[in-house]
Write an enzyme that holds these catalytic residues in place. Structure first.
Site, PDB file in Angstrom:
ATOM      1  N   ARG A  88       0.845  -1.199   0.000  1.00  0.00           N
ATOM      2  CA  ARG A  88       0.000   0.000   0.000  1.00  0.00           C
ATOM      3  C   ARG A  88       0.869   1.233   0.000  1.00  0.00           C
ATOM      4  NH1 ARG A  88      -4.709  -1.405   4.341  1.00  0.00           N
ATOM      5  NH2 ARG A  88      -5.311  -3.346   3.304  1.00  0.00           N
ATOM      6  N   SER A 104      -8.000  -0.944   0.995  1.00  0.00           N
ATOM      7  CA  SER A 104      -9.004  -1.201   2.027  1.00  0.00           C
ATOM      8  C   SER A 104      -9.696   0.071   2.497  1.00  0.00           C
ATOM      9  CB  SER A 104      -8.347  -1.942   3.187  1.00  0.00           C
ATOM     10  OG  SER A 104      -9.309  -2.349   4.108  1.00  0.00           O
ATOM     11  N   HIS A 105      -9.530   0.397   3.766  1.00  0.00           N
ATOM     12  CA  HIS A 105     -10.253   1.511   4.380  1.00  0.00           C
ATOM     13  C   HIS A 105      -9.498   2.832   4.231  1.00  0.00           C
ATOM     14  CE1 HIS A 105      -7.424  -0.522   6.884  1.00  0.00           C
ATOM     15  NE2 HIS A 105      -7.225   0.600   7.540  1.00  0.00           N
ATOM     16  N   LYS A 110      -2.527  -6.648  -3.799  1.00  0.00           N
ATOM     17  CA  LYS A 110      -2.303  -7.796  -2.937  1.00  0.00           C
ATOM     18  C   LYS A 110      -2.472  -9.058  -3.762  1.00  0.00           C
ATOM     19  CE  LYS A 110      -5.678  -8.960   0.089  1.00  0.00           C
ATOM     20  NZ  LYS A 110      -6.430  -9.080   1.332  1.00  0.00           N
ATOM     21  N   ASP A 151     -16.304  -1.375   4.453  1.00  0.00           N
ATOM     22  CA  ASP A 151     -15.196  -0.492   4.096  1.00  0.00           C
ATOM     23  C   ASP A 151     -14.932  -0.452   2.592  1.00  0.00           C
ATOM     24  OD1 ASP A 151     -14.163  -3.045   3.826  1.00  0.00           O
ATOM     25  OD2 ASP A 151     -12.140  -2.423   4.379  1.00  0.00           O
ATOM     26  N   ASP A 210     -13.059  -1.991   0.442  1.00  0.00           N
ATOM     27  CA  ASP A 210     -13.035  -3.219  -0.362  1.00  0.00           C
ATOM     28  C   ASP A 210     -14.010  -4.289   0.128  1.00  0.00           C
ATOM     29  OD1 ASP A 210     -11.473  -3.548   1.925  1.00  0.00           O
ATOM     30  OD2 ASP A 210     -10.279  -5.124   1.010  1.00  0.00           O
ATOM     31  N   ASP A 228     -14.446  -5.906   3.038  1.00  0.00           N
ATOM     32  CA  ASP A 228     -14.154  -7.019   3.950  1.00  0.00           C
ATOM     33  C   ASP A 228     -14.429  -6.681   5.419  1.00  0.00           C
ATOM     34  OD1 ASP A 228     -11.996  -5.343   4.163  1.00  0.00           O
ATOM     35  OD2 ASP A 228     -10.466  -6.877   3.778  1.00  0.00           O
ATOM     36  N   ARG A 229     -14.576  -5.399   5.730  1.00  0.00           N
ATOM     37  CA  ARG A 229     -14.837  -5.042   7.126  1.00  0.00           C
ATOM     38  C   ARG A 229     -16.324  -4.840   7.381  1.00  0.00           C
ATOM     39  NH1 ARG A 229     -10.155  -1.114   9.519  1.00  0.00           N
ATOM     40  NH2 ARG A 229      -8.431  -2.467   8.902  1.00  0.00           N
ATOM     41  N   THR A 249      -1.908 -10.247  14.208  1.00  0.00           N
ATOM     42  CA  THR A 249      -2.794  -9.379  13.443  1.00  0.00           C
ATOM     43  C   THR A 249      -2.626  -9.626  11.939  1.00  0.00           C
ATOM     44  OG1 THR A 249      -2.752  -7.708  15.149  1.00  0.00           O
ATOM     45  CG2 THR A 249      -3.253  -6.948  12.940  1.00  0.00           C
ATOM     46  N   GLU A 284     -11.191 -10.294  13.904  1.00  0.00           N
ATOM     47  CA  GLU A 284     -10.243  -9.333  14.438  1.00  0.00           C
ATOM     48  C   GLU A 284     -11.014  -8.147  15.005  1.00  0.00           C
ATOM     49  OE1 GLU A 284      -6.271  -8.965  12.411  1.00  0.00           O
ATOM     50  OE2 GLU A 284      -7.590  -8.990  10.679  1.00  0.00           O
ATOM     51  N   GLU A 285     -10.381  -7.493  15.985  1.00  0.00           N
ATOM     52  CA  GLU A 285     -11.013  -6.327  16.585  1.00  0.00           C
ATOM     53  C   GLU A 285     -11.193  -5.185  15.592  1.00  0.00           C
ATOM     54  OE1 GLU A 285      -9.013  -3.430  16.717  1.00  0.00           O
ATOM     55  OE2 GLU A 285      -7.482  -4.686  15.789  1.00  0.00           O
ATOM     56  N   SER A 286     -10.432  -5.227  14.505  1.00  0.00           N
ATOM     57  CA  SER A 286     -10.442  -4.150  13.515  1.00  0.00           C
ATOM     58  C   SER A 286     -11.608  -4.293  12.539  1.00  0.00           C
ATOM     59  CB  SER A 286      -9.118  -4.141  12.774  1.00  0.00           C
ATOM     60  OG  SER A 286      -8.861  -5.434  12.258  1.00  0.00           O
ATOM     61  N   LYS A 298     -11.717 -11.828   5.359  1.00  0.00           N
ATOM     62  CA  LYS A 298     -12.836 -11.406   6.175  1.00  0.00           C
ATOM     63  C   LYS A 298     -13.925 -10.897   5.234  1.00  0.00           C
ATOM     64  CE  LYS A 298     -10.432  -7.111   7.232  1.00  0.00           C
ATOM     65  NZ  LYS A 298      -8.997  -7.160   7.506  1.00  0.00           N
ATOM     66  N   ARG A 326      -0.890   1.642  17.797  1.00  0.00           N
ATOM     67  CA  ARG A 326      -2.205   1.187  18.251  1.00  0.00           C
ATOM     68  C   ARG A 326      -2.078   0.694  19.694  1.00  0.00           C
ATOM     69  NH1 ARG A 326      -4.729   1.500  13.477  1.00  0.00           N
ATOM     70  NH2 ARG A 326      -4.011   0.338  11.649  1.00  0.00           N
TER      71      ARG A 326
HETATM   72  C1  G1P Z   1      -5.073  -3.334  10.198  1.00  0.00           C
HETATM   73  C2  G1P Z   1      -5.814  -4.081  11.275  1.00  0.00           C
HETATM   74  C3  G1P Z   1      -5.710  -5.563  11.048  1.00  0.00           C
HETATM   75  C4  G1P Z   1      -6.235  -5.907   9.655  1.00  0.00           C
HETATM   76  C5  G1P Z   1      -5.511  -5.061   8.617  1.00  0.00           C
HETATM   77  C6  G1P Z   1      -6.088  -5.260   7.225  1.00  0.00           C
HETATM   78  O1  G1P Z   1      -3.714  -3.681  10.226  1.00  0.00           O
HETATM   79  O2  G1P Z   1      -5.315  -3.745  12.559  1.00  0.00           O
HETATM   80  O3  G1P Z   1      -6.439  -6.243  12.032  1.00  0.00           O
HETATM   81  O4  G1P Z   1      -6.042  -7.267   9.370  1.00  0.00           O
HETATM   82  O5  G1P Z   1      -5.611  -3.681   8.943  1.00  0.00           O
HETATM   83  O6  G1P Z   1      -7.423  -4.877   7.157  1.00  0.00           O
HETATM   84  P1  G1P Z   1      -2.588  -2.782  10.945  1.00  0.00           P
HETATM   85  O7  G1P Z   1      -2.683  -1.416  10.341  1.00  0.00           O
HETATM   86  O8  G1P Z   1      -2.970  -2.736  12.393  1.00  0.00           O
HETATM   87  O9  G1P Z   1      -1.304  -3.494  10.691  1.00  0.00           O
HETATM   88 ZN    ZN Z   2     -10.766  -3.815   3.844  1.00  0.00          ZN
END
Ligand code: G1P
Ligand code: ZN
Length: 544
Positions: free
Chosen positions: A22, A113-114, A126, A278, A280, A282-283, A345, A364-366, A377, A497
């Site tokens: 990214r 992603s987000h 990816k 989000d 893409d 997946d969230r 993670t 995941e918590e995210s 996800k 984090r």
């Molecule tokens: C973050 C989230 C992680 C998730 C990833 C991709 O990664 O914390 O759980 O799998 O985005 O969506 P991080 O930026 O913390 O490495």
């Molecule tokens: Zn995503």
């Protein structure tokens, strides 16, 4: 067909992070930058007779340009069969499904992603392997190694393909299929959830909902499934048109970025259920009338109620959560006598466990939740799972959550992010924490006694690969935890984090605001890492 060999210069910064490579769009637009990385991927893959590749992205700026470049390099590298989402679009879970369904060698997913999109924002790429999941570290390390010494790449001298027209296109012996991005995915969802029941309760208005697609890829998926198939009134899906810059917003489904939706759900006009996804797809973020469900709780509640969805009615084999995710799902697993795994993670660590059927559900918590139906996800899947649970139980979200807490106790949870921190300061913080953890165990801080302090390292139970330095953990005698880690997905400076978790068994205490309940731990976290002091910040950039 002419294949050209292009001389190129290696870049030194093509190391994939938590989820692919990214960078700012401008970085990807540098001469041969994307081509180098794509060639590095193809050159690192083992020889295979399988010549099928899936390609699609979240529609952000540079998606189409990148798709054309990738197709030409892939043709030059021997791929003969392409499955591409119309317009170059595919949600990440849909791409994962297509790789599996059509037995492709792998897929390239174009997304950050987000992260925000647009000419001055982020892009990403990816590679996913044949099981549909993100390439594990041995692959991504190989891509990176190759990229550091690349001198040339191969590219087919062919015209751009037509990304808009559904159907097959041939270029000599090359077969390109442009498919509807939603069809296969919608069929998969219908096979997992009780669509007849959902149609009845949703189209009759018994279960009202709002879904915020945040001008990202889930717009077309949610409109088709929630409105067209399940009969939610038109307008139930908002911000449904994917835009190259997501309307200038962060397509990140959390309380900070999906603010409008959150406000609605805490107002008197709230529908029964709301969710967002989000960039893409997946969230997911789950909300009920007057309640926000943390992703950690959502995973636990889905696990506890899995048998209510037809695709999971025969039982689940086990569960997994990423290390910083709260221990709520562990309690469900214990009660159900199921194996429970703690992974680093990043979704890629669930792949082996899913392939070996050690687990069925993971999260995941995210804001990431998923199952063995794909190897990513899956935002809409989580939404449909919740709708299925709500329809079966005929109870409001808040009742399901509070009853869950009564049964298992509540893991009060929150995450504080400090974004765009100077990298040297951030690395200094982590080094300082590494020093401290050597002597923390046994020490007392107010009501909290430290039981262990370590740096998380993971040995994959299937292939025995070891992943080190996956976050600093401080665990307390009462089960509370503070975790520190640096993000692997940011593109500006470093993101620190801080994950905070406190277990509360007493149901009379469950209504507390997490920031109040966690106040002591928040103070302790600052005492250990001193991020505020070192950066001069007064508060986290984002609290989720
Ligand atoms: C973050 C989230 C992680 C998730 C990833 C991709 O990664 O914390 O759980 O799998 O985005 O969506 P991080 O930026 O913390 O490495
Ligand atoms: Zn995503």
């Amino acid at each position: 067909m002419q294949i050209n060999t292009i001389q190129t210069q290696a870049y030194s910064d093509q190391k994939p992070g938590t989820s692919g490579l990214r960078k700012k769009v401008k970085v990807f637009q540098q001469a041969h930058y994307l081509a180098n990385f794509v060639q590095a991927i193809f050159s690192s893959l083992e020889e295979s007779d399988n010549k099928t590749l899936v390609i699609g992205g979240d529609g952000r700026y540079f998606n189409r340009t990148a798709t054309q470049i990738i197709v030409k390099i892939a043709i030059a590298n021997g791929f003969t069969d392409f499955i591409i989402g119309q317009g170059g679009l595919l949600s990440t879970p849909a791409a994962s499904h297509l790789i599996r369904k059509y037995n492709a060698l792998g897929g390239l997913i174009l997304s950050a992603s987000h992260n925000p999109g647009g000419p001055d924002e982020d892009f990403g790429i990816k590679y996913n392997i044949s099981n549909g999941g993100p390439a594990p570290e041995q692959y991504t390390n190989a891509f990176y190694d190759y990229s550091k010494s690349i001198t040339e790449y191969q590219i087919a001298d062919v015209a751009d393909i037509d990304l808009n027209t559904l159907g097959e296109q041939q270029i000599e012996n090359i077969n390109i299929r442009i498919i509807d991005p939603v069809d296969d995915y919608a069929d998969l969802m219908a096979s997992l959830f009780d669509f007849d029941l959902l149609k009845r309760v949703i189209s009759s208005g018994k279960l009202s909902l709002r879904f915020d697609a945040m001008h990202a890829i889930t717009g077309p998926y949610a409109s088709r499934i929630l409105e067209d198939i399940l009969g939610a009134p038109e307008g139930s899906v908002i911000n449904a048109t994917p835009l190259e810059d997501f309307g200038g917003h962060h397509p990140d489904p959390n309380l900070a970025h999906a603010k409008e939706l959150a406000e609605l759900m805490f107002s008197s006009d709230a529908p029964d259920f709301a969710a967002a996804s989000d960039g893409d797809g997946d969230r997911n973020m789950i909300l009920g009338n007057n309640i926000f469900v943390t992703p950690s709780d959502s995973l636990a509640i889905i696990a506890a109620n899995a048998q209510l969805a037809p695709g999971y009615a025969s039982g689940i084999s086990g569960v997994a959560r990423s290390m910083p995710t709260s221990q709520a799902v562990d309690r469900v697993a214990k009660a159900m006598n199921l194996p429970c795994f703690e992974t680093p993670t990043g979704w890629k660590f669930f792949g082996n466990l899913l392939d070996a059927d050690k687990i069925t559900l993971c999260g995941e918590e995210s804001f990431g939740t998923g199952s063995n139906h794909v190897r990513e996800k899956d935002g809409l899947w989580a939404v449909l799972f919740w709708l299925n649970i709500l329809a079966k139980k005929a109870q409001p979200v808040s009742q399901i959550v509070t009853e869950h807490w009564q049964q298992y106790g509540r893991d009060i949870y929150c995450r504080h992010d400090y974004e765009a921190v100077d990298s040297d300061i951030a690395n200094g913080i982590m080094d300082h924490l590494r020093e401290q953890i050597k002597t923390l165990a046994g020490q007392e801080f107010g009501q909290y006694t430290i039981q262990y302090a370590d740096e998380f390292s993971y040995t994959d139970p299937i292939d025995n690969s070891i992943s080190k330095q996956q976050g600093i953990r401080i665990g307390f005698a009462d089960g509370s935890r503070i975790i520190f880690r640096l993000s692997g997905t940011g593109t500006v400076g470093a993101t620190l984090r801080i994950y905070l978790e406190k277990y509360e068994a007493d149901a009379t205490q469950h209504k507390q605001d997490p920031q109040d309940a966690l106040a002591e731990l928040i103070k302790l976290a600052e005492q250990f890492c001193q991020v505020k002091k070192l950066t001069g910040r007064v508060e986290p950039t984002v609290i989720t």
